[in-house]
Design an enzyme around this catalytic site. Structure first.
Site, mmCIF file in Angstrom:
data_model
loop_
_atom_site.group_PDB
_atom_site.id
_atom_site.type_symbol
_atom_site.label_atom_id
_atom_site.label_comp_id
_atom_site.label_asym_id
_atom_site.label_seq_id
_atom_site.Cartn_x
_atom_site.Cartn_y
_atom_site.Cartn_z
ATOM 1 N N ASN B 387 -1.979 -14.314 3.399
ATOM 2 C CA ASN B 387 -2.515 -13.024 3.012
ATOM 3 C C ASN B 387 -2.236 -12.728 1.541
ATOM 4 O O ASN B 387 -3.118 -12.836 0.693
ATOM 5 C CB ASN B 387 -1.919 -11.942 3.927
ATOM 6 C CG ASN B 387 -2.543 -10.589 3.696
ATOM 7 O OD1 ASN B 387 -3.333 -10.400 2.790
ATOM 8 N ND2 ASN B 387 -2.174 -9.623 4.522
ATOM 9 N N ASP B 388 -0.994 -12.427 1.241
ATOM 10 C CA ASP B 388 -0.683 -12.001 -0.122
ATOM 11 C C ASP B 388 -0.963 -13.079 -1.162
ATOM 12 O O ASP B 388 -1.339 -12.776 -2.282
ATOM 13 C CB ASP B 388 0.785 -11.572 -0.207
ATOM 14 C CG ASP B 388 1.061 -10.398 0.724
ATOM 15 O OD1 ASP B 388 0.168 -9.552 0.862
ATOM 16 O OD2 ASP B 388 2.152 -10.348 1.314
ATOM 17 N N VAL B 389 -0.822 -14.349 -0.764
ATOM 18 C CA VAL B 389 -1.003 -15.431 -1.747
ATOM 19 C C VAL B 389 -2.465 -15.679 -2.075
ATOM 20 O O VAL B 389 -2.777 -16.481 -2.940
ATOM 21 C CB VAL B 389 -0.360 -16.753 -1.269
ATOM 22 C CG1 VAL B 389 1.133 -16.574 -1.100
ATOM 23 C CG2 VAL B 389 -0.994 -17.255 0.001
ATOM 24 N N VAL B 390 -3.393 -15.002 -1.378
ATOM 25 C CA VAL B 390 -4.800 -15.148 -1.715
ATOM 26 C C VAL B 390 -5.413 -13.803 -2.107
ATOM 27 O O VAL B 390 -6.617 -13.646 -2.125
ATOM 28 C CB VAL B 390 -5.621 -15.754 -0.550
ATOM 29 C CG1 VAL B 390 -5.185 -17.188 -0.295
ATOM 30 C CG2 VAL B 390 -5.480 -14.928 0.715
ATOM 31 N N ALA B 428 4.135 -8.377 3.169
ATOM 32 C CA ALA B 428 4.533 -7.462 2.100
ATOM 33 C C ALA B 428 3.900 -6.085 2.303
ATOM 34 O O ALA B 428 4.184 -5.150 1.568
ATOM 35 C CB ALA B 428 4.135 -8.028 0.736
#
Lengths: 99, 461
Positions: B387-390, B428
């Protein structure tokens, strides 16, 4: 400052940069196993625990604390090394077979 | 004679520790590294047992058996996804040992009628402070990763001031003990403050930052060991402890860099305070969703596919199904590669371990920098449980808590498919604009069964 302490401080100032250099070269691929390996190595405190638990001149309280310390550092050693090994086994399998 | 023996075994143990870390730097020698570490530990323990001051073996033997009986099942029963938690827990035990030894040393000297002051006391103070705070901090980190303790950062007004005052008070007690013999209440109070400090230190840090914190705690535990070495005049402890302290520190710096955050920001930043608003307002926007059949036909007609696995993939245990998918697509002539974000999973390298577990070939895994330029010419980017890394917000939205974090540029691919259980924000707690793009197809469902269904569809064609 006694001679003993001076030598120990030399050891310290040499070991710290050595640790930095060794880890800087570790491939990111292996960071997780590295973390659990260093975790296992930090259980070297077992040495201090045994010295406190087993020494004849320790008072009872210190012996009890030392024995508990031996238990908990052994947990750290066993869990740390086994999990590292478990992880690395998978890497190993990958390289020989797999493809 | 016996003196020579334990001294020699300590020297070899120190050598083993150094080589253990060195050999772990490459997958080829890594297992040798573990063996060296084990040998070093064995030499250290045997050498210590043979020292003439050790007279009492019975309790040590019982203690070792109990410790092994708890440690071994811990290592074998924890699933691979829980490695970070296990490391945190294991840490708590190691740090507890260091702290207890410090306490024992203190009372040993008190009982001998020779209250320590000066250098040795300084070592004991540092050892106990770092040891005890690492115990509670590790337990808190474990709780946050296991989601027993709320993963959200817990903050209150004047938090940093309270922490600072506490630290100053603990330091004052420590200095007092170093300068002169103190009343009996001082050491227990000092212990209590250290324990409390560990809890307060972790409270404001979000669950997503726990791996960095664990690496840092590793460093603290190492420093405590080195201090113990000074208290006991034991150079093996100094070497191993110092190696640990510096390696843990550099590892946490590397991890901070991967997330493009400063150390201070991780420790005091209270990551993700302003997220509730963003998540709430976004959830009403429309998304396009698709069925496994749609996904299968898109994948079958693609030439280049990049899979972006995240922690959600691992939690759903979808890696084996994912390998089947990779195999079947590769057979159809589709080029399938995996993009690994530096903090994919919950620790650097965690995702590599999880994919290796599922026999996904090494040479298909690519680091972020190597694969990012290729997204532009990729037909399908398949995001599974990441999620957060994209999240493209990291590139342009200055108000986003993850602004500046390097991300995988999946939004540049022709089609983006995201397998996700629901629209809930990730670890996050930040909403992701990627999901609302026109080119994005949301595949709602459990990662494992969804990938399984895609594989089944592809098998029919």
């Amino acid at each position: 400052m006694t001679n003993e302490i001076e030598v120990s401080l030399y050891v310290l100032v040499l070991a710290v940069p050595l640790g930095l250099e060794l880890v800087r070269r570790v491939s990111p691929l292996l960071h997780t196993p590295l973390m659990s390996l260093t975790n296992a190595i930090s259980a070297i405190s077992v040495v201090g625990a045994i010295l406190v638990a087993g020494a004849g001149n320790s008072p009872a309280l210190s012996k009890v604390l030392g024995t508990v310390a031996v238990v908990s550092s052994t947990i750290n050693i066993v869990a740390g090394f086994l999990i590292t090994d478990r992880m690395l086994k998978m890497f190993k399998k990958k390289e020989t077979g797999g493809k | 004679m016996t003196d020579t023996f334990w001294q020699a075994s300590y020297i070899f143990a120190a050598l083993c520790v150094v080589f253990s870390i060195k050999w772990l730097s490459s997958p080829v020698t890594a297992r040798r590294g573990v063996f060296a570490g084990e040998l070093g530990m064995l030499l250290a323990v045997v050498g210590t047992l043979l020292r003439h001051e050790i007279v009492n073996y019975q309790w040590i033997a019982i203690a070792v058996i109990i410790g092994a009986a708890i440690g071994a099942p811990l290592a074998y029963l924890m699933p691979m996804t829980s490695v970070p938690q296990l490391t945190a827990l294991s840490h708590a035990f190691g740090a507890l040992a260091a702290a207890l030894v410090g306490t024992a040393e203190y009372y040993k000297d008190v009982a001998a009628g020779d209250p320590t002051t000066g250098f040795k006391m300084g070592a004991i103070v540092i050892e106990s402070l770092l040891g005890y705070l690492t115990v509670t901090a590790s337990v808190m980190a474990f709780g946050k990763l296991q989601e027993i303790v709320p993963t959200r950062p817990m903050t209150y007004k004047g938090q940093n001031i309270v922490n600072l005052l506490l630290f100053v008070f603990a330091t004052f007690l420590g200095v007092w003990m170093i300068m002169m013999p103190t009343p009996p209440w001082v050491f227990p109070t000092f212990t209590g403050l250290s324990l409390l400090f560990g809890i307060l230190l972790i409270m404001p840090i979000g669950g997503g930052d726990m791996p960095t914190v664990i690496a840092l705690l590793n460093s603290y535990a190492g420093a405590a060991c080195a201090a113990m070495g000074f208290a006991l005049e034991n150079r093996l402890l100094i070497i191993a402890g110092a190696l640990n302290a510096s390696s843990g520190f550099i590892l946490s710096v590397i991890m901070c860099k991967a997330m493009n955050r400063s150390f201070a920001n991780v420790l005091f930043g209270a990551f993700g305070q302003a997220q509730t608003g963003a998540a709430a307002q976004a959830s009403t926007k429309p998304v396009r969703s698709a069925t496994p059949e749609d996904a299968a036909s898109i994948l079958a007609s693609a030439r280049k596919v990049i899979v972006v696995p995240g922690y959600g993939m691992a939690v759903a245990q979808a890696q084996h199904k994912l390998r089947e998918l990779t195999d079947i697509l590769t057979k159809k002539g589709v080029d399938v590669r995996f993009a690994i974000h530096p903090v994919a999973g919950r620790m650097p390298g965690h995702m590599n371990v999880l994919l290796a577990e599922a026999d996904i070939p090494y040479d298909r895994l690519f680091e972020m920098e190597d694969i990012n330029p290729d997204f532009g010419e990729t037909d399908v980017a398949l995001v599974i449980g990441a999620n957060d890394v994209v999240n493209p917000a990291a590139r342009h939205d200055k108000t986003s808590p993850i602004y500046g974090m390097p991300i995988l540029d999946v939004d540049k691919a022709q089609t983006v498919m995201v397998i996700k259980r629901s629209m809930n924000p990730g670890f996050a707690g930040i909403d992701n604009e990627l999901y609302y793009m026109d080119r994005t197809l949301m595949l709602f469902g459990d990662a494992k069964s969804f990938v399984g269904e895609i594989v089944k569809e592809l098998g029919k064609v």
